[in-house]
Design a protein around this motif. Structure first.
Motif, PDB file in Angstrom:
ATOM      1  N   VAL A 116     -21.063 -24.587 -29.002  1.00 17.38           N
ATOM      2  CA  VAL A 116     -21.633 -25.044 -27.511  1.00 17.38           C
ATOM      3  C   VAL A 116     -22.637 -26.523 -27.886  1.00 17.38           C
ATOM      4  O   VAL A 116     -22.084 -27.327 -27.161  1.00 17.38           O
ATOM      5  N   MET A 117     -23.495 -26.239 -28.714  1.00 21.37           N
ATOM      6  CA  MET A 117     -24.150 -27.599 -29.223  1.00 21.37           C
ATOM      7  C   MET A 117     -23.366 -28.653 -29.805  1.00 21.37           C
ATOM      8  O   MET A 117     -23.770 -29.957 -29.310  1.00 21.37           O
ATOM      9  N   ILE A 209     -27.565 -26.839 -16.376  1.00 25.63           N
ATOM     10  CA  ILE A 209     -26.368 -27.424 -15.732  1.00 25.63           C
ATOM     11  C   ILE A 209     -25.379 -27.000 -16.380  1.00 25.63           C
ATOM     12  O   ILE A 209     -24.335 -26.639 -15.715  1.00 25.63           O
ATOM     13  N   VAL A 210     -25.270 -27.396 -17.637  1.00 25.88           N
ATOM     14  CA  VAL A 210     -23.684 -27.357 -18.178  1.00 25.88           C
ATOM     15  C   VAL A 210     -23.483 -25.858 -18.586  1.00 25.88           C
ATOM     16  O   VAL A 210     -22.192 -25.592 -18.334  1.00 25.88           O
ATOM     17  N   LEU A 211     -24.231 -24.997 -19.178  1.00 22.77           N
ATOM     18  CA  LEU A 211     -23.970 -23.689 -19.381  1.00 22.77           C
ATOM     19  C   LEU A 211     -23.531 -22.832 -18.113  1.00 22.77           C
ATOM     20  O   LEU A 211     -22.396 -22.220 -18.176  1.00 22.77           O
ATOM     21  N   ALA A 216     -16.732 -19.642 -17.812  1.00 25.34           N
ATOM     22  CA  ALA A 216     -15.262 -19.410 -18.257  1.00 25.34           C
ATOM     23  C   ALA A 216     -14.932 -19.850 -19.570  1.00 25.34           C
ATOM     24  O   ALA A 216     -14.222 -19.098 -20.382  1.00 25.34           O
ATOM     25  N   VAL A 217     -14.973 -20.924 -19.893  1.00 26.05           N
ATOM     26  CA  VAL A 217     -14.536 -21.365 -21.220  1.00 26.05           C
ATOM     27  C   VAL A 217     -15.562 -20.706 -22.262  1.00 26.05           C
ATOM     28  O   VAL A 217     -15.094 -20.689 -23.472  1.00 26.05           O
ATOM     29  N   ILE A 218     -16.785 -20.597 -22.081  1.00 28.77           N
ATOM     30  CA  ILE A 218     -17.744 -20.068 -23.195  1.00 28.77           C
ATOM     31  C   ILE A 218     -17.207 -18.627 -23.457  1.00 28.77           C
ATOM     32  O   ILE A 218     -17.316 -18.257 -24.427  1.00 28.77           O
ATOM     33  N   GLY A 308     -10.173 -20.909 -18.529  1.00 30.99           N
ATOM     34  CA  GLY A 308     -11.043 -21.326 -19.573  1.00 30.99           C
ATOM     35  C   GLY A 308     -10.256 -22.220 -20.541  1.00 30.99           C
ATOM     36  O   GLY A 308     -10.390 -23.346 -20.821  1.00 30.99           O
ATOM     37  N   VAL A 309      -9.042 -21.651 -21.007  1.00 29.21           N
ATOM     38  CA  VAL A 309      -8.399 -22.267 -22.106  1.00 29.21           C
ATOM     39  C   VAL A 309      -7.669 -23.374 -21.651  1.00 29.21           C
ATOM     40  O   VAL A 309      -7.427 -24.624 -22.189  1.00 29.21           O
ATOM     41  N   ILE A 310      -6.824 -23.274 -20.414  1.00 22.41           N
ATOM     42  CA  ILE A 310      -5.983 -24.438 -19.824  1.00 22.41           C
ATOM     43  C   ILE A 310      -6.771 -25.498 -19.269  1.00 22.41           C
ATOM     44  O   ILE A 310      -6.653 -26.625 -19.700  1.00 22.41           O
ATOM     45  N   PHE A 311      -7.802 -25.105 -18.918  1.00 18.73           N
ATOM     46  CA  PHE A 311      -8.662 -26.283 -18.109  1.00 18.73           C
ATOM     47  C   PHE A 311      -9.500 -27.108 -19.169  1.00 18.73           C
ATOM     48  O   PHE A 311      -9.802 -28.263 -19.275  1.00 18.73           O
TER      49      PHE A 311
END
Length: 316
Positions: A116-117, A209-211, A216-218, A308-311
């Motif tokens: 993530v970082m 904000i971001v997390l 979903a993707v995380i 998560g994967v597709i987006f």
């Protein structure tokens, strides 16, 4: 009046007519088509569930029942939980399950955090060394150092017979980092700029904000890492010489596939009188222990999987 009507109706006359015939993929399937789909899907489900059902049923059967049927049990007979009691009562299988659980939890948290970082830094075009680092990540997806250089590196770091040897060599996946990066790049830049105007730094923007916008993707990336750590056995073959530190998958490979009698398992190999494998219920119980945790976790992440994967793959 007629002129106005003509003028007013002219645009309507130029509108394209909608075809009364739908394309084949938009029409309702026929009764025969629905029946065929039902049959095909039923066969697929049975092909997936029947082996799992057989493994679980055999693990719950007695040794005498497996000898009577000559192998895997498909029809319930005499049921017992002795196999699970035996392998969870101590010994190498219990230790291996604990080792795999520890490696999976620690490795997933570490890998997800680092990914993530790294992905957030690479998603900011103005970050230091953005393009060279991204290029290095892309190279690692197609080229690797090789088995011997990797082993020498792990050995030089003093990680032989260490649990870290099962975590650090594969701690970061370039594919997962790129999935996260593309997702982060799809976040509206105006939101991030507004946070900067309010005095937020990069760490606060990432955490506040971001997390929350990227759950979903995380979750999907964490699932990828978790499944990878839980199923990994090759690093243990290379770097772990003490069988007390073996993960569950290596025990499964050595005991179930190769027929090795493990210390503390309390199981023989072959019954000379019948030729049947005497530890079959326990072997199947070990397989269930290796499979079920992922089956339990997956439904909680499945709703995020496609999104998560597709987006994350198509944005940016």
């Amino acid at each position: 009046m007629s002129a106005q009507t003509t003028v007013g109706s002219a645009p309507a006359a130029r509108r394209p007519r909608r075809s009364k015939h739908r394309p084949a993929w938009e029409g309702r399937p026929s009764i025969g088509g629905q029946t065929l789909k039902t049959i095909v899907l039923t066969c697929v489900v049975l092909a997936v569930l029947f082996p799992l059902y057989t493994v679980i049923l055999t693990s719950l059967s007695t040794q005498a029942e497996t000898i009577r049927v000559g192998g895997l049990v498909t029809v319930p007979g005499e049921l017992t939980i002795n196999a699970y009691t035996q392998i969870l009562g101590g010994g190498i299988v219990t230790r291996a399950a604990l080792v795999s659980t520890f490696i999976t939890i620690v490795g997933t948290v570490l890998s997800t955090t680092v990914s993530v970082m790294g992905a957030y830094g690479l998603s900011r075009p103005g970050s230091f060394g953005h393009r060279p680092i991204l290029f290095i990540f892309l190279i690692t997806m197609f080229f690797g150092a090789g088995l011997i250089p990797t082993y020498l590196l792990v050995s030089s770091l003093g990680l032989i017979n260490s649990y870290w040897a099962l975590i650090l060599p594969g701690a970061v996946s370039a594919f997962n980092v790129l999935i996260l990066r593309n997702f982060f790049m799809g976040i509206d830049i105006g939101i991030l700029d507004a946070a900067r105007i309010d005095g937020a730094g990069d760490w606060r923007i990432l955490g506040r904000i971001v997390l929350p916008m990227s759950r979903a993707v995380i979750a999907v990336v964490a699932l990828f890492y978790g499944v990878g750590y839980w199923n990994a056995f090759f690093n243990a073959i290379l770097y772990i010489n003490d069988n007390a530190k073996w993960p569950l998958q290596l025990v499964l490979r050595s005991y179930v596939l190769q027929g090795v009698t493990l210390p503390g398992s309390g199981v023989g190999q072959v019954d000379v009188a019948t030729g049947a494998v005497t530890g079959l219920p326990i072997k199947m119980a070990v397989m269930v222990l290796a499979i079920v945790p992922i089956l339990i976790v997956y439904p909680f992440v499945q709703r995020h999987f496609t999104k998560g994967v597709i987006f994350g793959a198509i944005k940016g």
